[in-house]
Write a protein that holds these residues in place. Sequence first.
Motif, PDB file in Angstrom:
ATOM      1  N   THR A   1       0.866  -1.094  -0.132  1.00  0.00           N
ATOM      2  CA  THR A   1       0.324  -0.397   0.430  1.00  0.00           C
ATOM      3  C   THR A   1       0.402   1.318   0.247  1.00  0.00           C
ATOM      4  OG1 THR A   1      -0.397   0.204   2.632  1.00  0.00           O
ATOM      5  CG2 THR A   1      -1.526  -1.248   1.591  1.00  0.00           C
ATOM      6  N   LYS A   2       0.484   2.371  -0.171  1.00  0.00           N
ATOM      7  CA  LYS A   2       0.636   3.882  -0.074  1.00  0.00           C
ATOM      8  C   LYS A   2       1.522   3.832   1.454  1.00  0.00           C
ATOM      9  CE  LYS A   2      -0.877   5.849  -3.864  1.00  0.00           C
ATOM     10  NZ  LYS A   2      -2.485   7.011  -4.670  1.00  0.00           N
ATOM     11  N   ASN A   3       1.766   4.502   2.049  1.00  0.00           N
ATOM     12  CA  ASN A   3       2.305   5.239   2.834  1.00  0.00           C
ATOM     13  C   ASN A   3       1.451   5.741   3.948  1.00  0.00           C
ATOM     14  OD1 ASN A   3       4.850   7.385   4.959  1.00  0.00           O
ATOM     15  ND2 ASN A   3       4.421   4.939   5.207  1.00  0.00           N
ATOM     16  N   ARG A   4       0.354   5.319   4.886  1.00  0.00           N
ATOM     17  CA  ARG A   4      -0.265   5.899   5.450  1.00  0.00           C
ATOM     18  C   ARG A   4      -0.159   5.506   6.870  1.00  0.00           C
ATOM     19  NH1 ARG A   4      -5.644   5.360   4.215  1.00  0.00           N
ATOM     20  NH2 ARG A   4      -5.221   2.258   3.651  1.00  0.00           N
ATOM     21  N   GLY A   5       0.891   4.765   7.232  1.00  0.00           N
ATOM     22  CA  GLY A   5       0.640   4.764   8.471  1.00  0.00           C
ATOM     23  C   GLY A   5       0.470   3.520   9.400  1.00  0.00           C
ATOM     24  N   VAL A   6       0.868   3.088  10.850  1.00  0.00           N
ATOM     25  CA  VAL A   6       0.742   1.723  11.047  1.00  0.00           C
ATOM     26  C   VAL A   6      -1.079   1.446  11.293  1.00  0.00           C
ATOM     27  CG1 VAL A   6       0.726   3.028  13.302  1.00  0.00           C
ATOM     28  CG2 VAL A   6       1.559  -0.262  12.604  1.00  0.00           C
ATOM     29  N   SER A   7      -1.876   2.655  11.956  1.00  0.00           N
ATOM     30  CA  SER A   7      -3.062   2.370  12.163  1.00  0.00           C
ATOM     31  C   SER A   7      -3.569   1.894  10.509  1.00  0.00           C
ATOM     32  CB  SER A   7      -3.822   3.191  12.514  1.00  0.00           C
ATOM     33  OG  SER A   7      -3.186   3.585  13.569  1.00  0.00           O
ATOM     34  N   ALA A   8      -3.564   2.277   9.816  1.00  0.00           N
ATOM     35  CA  ALA A   8      -3.564   2.447   8.100  1.00  0.00           C
ATOM     36  C   ALA A   8      -3.353   0.776   7.745  1.00  0.00           C
ATOM     37  CB  ALA A   8      -4.049   3.280   7.308  1.00  0.00           C
ATOM     38  N   ALA A   9      -2.571   0.435   7.952  1.00  0.00           N
ATOM     39  CA  ALA A   9      -1.666  -1.120   7.320  1.00  0.00           C
ATOM     40  C   ALA A   9      -2.514  -1.860   7.966  1.00  0.00           C
ATOM     41  CB  ALA A   9      -0.546  -0.370   7.700  1.00  0.00           C
ATOM     42  N   ARG A  10      -2.701  -1.701   9.953  1.00  0.00           N
ATOM     43  CA  ARG A  10      -3.596  -2.562  10.039  1.00  0.00           C
ATOM     44  C   ARG A  10      -5.132  -2.417   9.932  1.00  0.00           C
ATOM     45  NH1 ARG A  10      -1.104  -0.878  16.258  1.00  0.00           N
ATOM     46  NH2 ARG A  10       0.663  -2.347  16.232  1.00  0.00           N
ATOM     47  N   ASN A  11      -5.545  -1.289  10.050  1.00  0.00           N
ATOM     48  CA  ASN A  11      -6.671  -1.740   8.946  1.00  0.00           C
ATOM     49  C   ASN A  11      -7.018  -2.169   8.130  1.00  0.00           C
ATOM     50  OD1 ASN A  11      -7.906  -0.406  11.143  1.00  0.00           O
ATOM     51  ND2 ASN A  11      -7.523   2.346  10.604  1.00  0.00           N
ATOM     52  N   ILE A  12      -6.446  -2.296   7.128  1.00  0.00           N
ATOM     53  CA  ILE A  12      -6.073  -3.189   5.659  1.00  0.00           C
ATOM     54  C   ILE A  12      -6.155  -4.643   6.453  1.00  0.00           C
ATOM     55  CG2 ILE A  12      -5.201  -3.644   3.335  1.00  0.00           C
ATOM     56  CD1 ILE A  12      -3.551  -1.046   3.920  1.00  0.00           C
ATOM     57  N   GLY A  13      -5.126  -5.066   7.245  1.00  0.00           N
ATOM     58  CA  GLY A  13      -5.610  -6.468   7.850  1.00  0.00           C
ATOM     59  C   GLY A  13      -6.429  -6.843   8.225  1.00  0.00           C
ATOM     60  N   ILE A  14      -6.912  -5.803   9.178  1.00  0.00           N
ATOM     61  CA  ILE A  14      -8.658  -6.420   9.538  1.00  0.00           C
ATOM     62  C   ILE A  14      -9.427  -6.659   8.487  1.00  0.00           C
ATOM     63  CG2 ILE A  14     -10.277  -5.210  10.465  1.00  0.00           C
ATOM     64  CD1 ILE A  14      -8.597  -4.201  13.064  1.00  0.00           C
TER      65      ILE A  14
END
Length: 349
Positions: free
Chosen positions: A66-79
């Motif tokens: 993904t584009k760099n949007r931070g750890v919270s956004a990355a975790r949300n994608i994972g969810i």
Amino acid sequence: MDDKLVSIVMPTYNGSNYIDDSIKALINQTYKNLEIIIVDDGSTDSVIDICEKYMIIDKRIRVISTKNRGVSAARNIGISEAKGDYIVFVDDDDYPSEILIEKYLDAYDQWKDKEVSLITCGMTFKNTYNKRVNDKDYILESGRGYVKGENYLLTRNYAATLAWLKLFNFVTNKCYDLGIIKKAGIKFDETISVGEDLKFNIDYLENSEGYIGMINLPLYFYIKRKVDGLSVKYHSDDLKNTKEIYRRFIRWENEQEDVTDDNIIVLKSLFIHDWTNRLTAIYQMHKGESPLSCAKRSLNRELRSREFRTMLHEVRKAKKIRMFRYICLRTGNYEVFFFFRRFYQFLKG
């Protein structure tokens, strides 16, 4: 419980120097029914190549870029991508014990006749940049009658005790019911840069019933480094967000059955600690300015605010803060507090 699928979500950002240890610990888990979702948050190093190498070796691994949007956004994608019965979060610069997931599932099975909101475990804090600081295990204390290696079913008011023991404010030492998260639409708040784990845990508990299960073993290794791959810079709203999250935590704790005065005082002590940490970050940004600058005067206003001074007095009365720290903060002059804070850190090495 072998039929239960566990989703493991690991964000990474420029983690090529340390992600190998984390991935190896995941693929070597003794519990095998896993899906491992690695979310690359716009890395510019070779971490994606490392992840794809492991994806070929182990078909349970999926890599999402993904584009760099931070750890919270990355975790949300994972969810959103997770399909498991349970979900576990791991950071790319830490690593879990290879028995972690097995222990989580064993605990859920042990309490299958009880309503359990989540399972948490102890942690080991490993310091890799200052060898004079020993590794430290955080578990329920033997002095309070708890036995290392045992499992405990805790009432919800124990969230305050777990926070005091540095075990509640993380998401990486917990196993959540993914169905609850998806049904309630619980996500990490992508608009904040501090306290996102704590806010997620409060959101989760507000949308789930039952006990907190505790595995009294340090099964997650939190690595303290000089440069953390997922760390963020100070943002102007960090202080405001810290206040809002802790006020909410205290309100939530007050609503729990069997809550005690000590539970609340413990949270207020943590609130004072994180409040002053935010002030220190602001001071560091403006340390070259005159003591009469607007930024530095605002720090003193924080220390002199009614909310801060009332909590500080309550925390001191309950002996939840060192006397010297209390005296420095009680002056209402942040320069005094900062000077002695740096001096104390220098003595500690």
